[in-house]
Scaffold this motif. Structure first.
Motif, PDB file in Angstrom:
ATOM      1  N   LYS A  46       0.834  -1.210   0.000  1.00 38.58           N
ATOM      2  CA  LYS A  46       0.000   0.000   0.000  1.00 38.58           C
ATOM      3  C   LYS A  46       0.864   1.254   0.000  1.00 38.58           C
ATOM      4  O   LYS A  46       0.545   2.225  -0.688  1.00 38.58           O
ATOM      5  CB  LYS A  46      -0.929   0.016   1.217  1.00 38.58           C
ATOM      6  N   ASN A  47       1.955   1.242   0.763  1.00 40.25           N
ATOM      7  CA  ASN A  47       2.856   2.402   0.798  1.00 40.25           C
ATOM      8  C   ASN A  47       3.445   2.690  -0.583  1.00 40.25           C
ATOM      9  O   ASN A  47       3.531   3.846  -1.001  1.00 40.25           O
ATOM     10  CB  ASN A  47       3.994   2.166   1.789  1.00 40.25           C
ATOM     11  N   TYR A  50       0.659   4.068  -2.823  1.00 41.66           N
ATOM     12  CA  TYR A  50       0.325   5.439  -2.434  1.00 41.66           C
ATOM     13  C   TYR A  50       1.411   6.411  -2.884  1.00 41.66           C
ATOM     14  O   TYR A  50       1.109   7.494  -3.384  1.00 41.66           O
ATOM     15  CB  TYR A  50       0.124   5.538  -0.921  1.00 41.66           C
ATOM     16  N   GLU A  53       1.013   6.992  -6.507  1.00 48.24           N
ATOM     17  CA  GLU A  53      -0.181   7.804  -6.747  1.00 48.24           C
ATOM     18  C   GLU A  53       0.086   9.270  -6.402  1.00 48.24           C
ATOM     19  O   GLU A  53      -0.337  10.176  -7.120  1.00 48.24           O
ATOM     20  CB  GLU A  53      -1.330   7.273  -5.901  1.00 48.24           C
TER      21      GLU A  53
END
Length: 67
Positions: A46-47, A50, A53
């Motif tokens: 997820k890191n 993110y 993104e």
């Protein structure tokens, strides 16, 4: 142009390094691979997603979980 793959555990220092590398016009990042770190593996993925993104590269740089 330099061609690279980033292998990371996406801790804060690695996320900052990813941001700096991905902003360089003479470097093409083909992928980010995730290896084990100090937190849950799913959070590491997820890191990375993110971080990509955040700088507008989520659609152009794939993330491959695995260690």
């Amino acid at each position: 142009m330099r061609q690279i793959i980033i292998d990371t555990d996406t801790a804060a220092d690695d996320a900052l390094a990813m941001i700096m590398v991905l902003q360089q016009p003479d470097i093409q990042v083909h992928a980010v691979t995730i290896n084990c770190g100090n937190i849950q593996f799913d959070q590491l993925v997820k890191n990375a997603l993110y971080t990509l993104e955040l700088i507008g590269k989520a659609d152009t740089v794939p993330v491959h979980p695995g260690c």
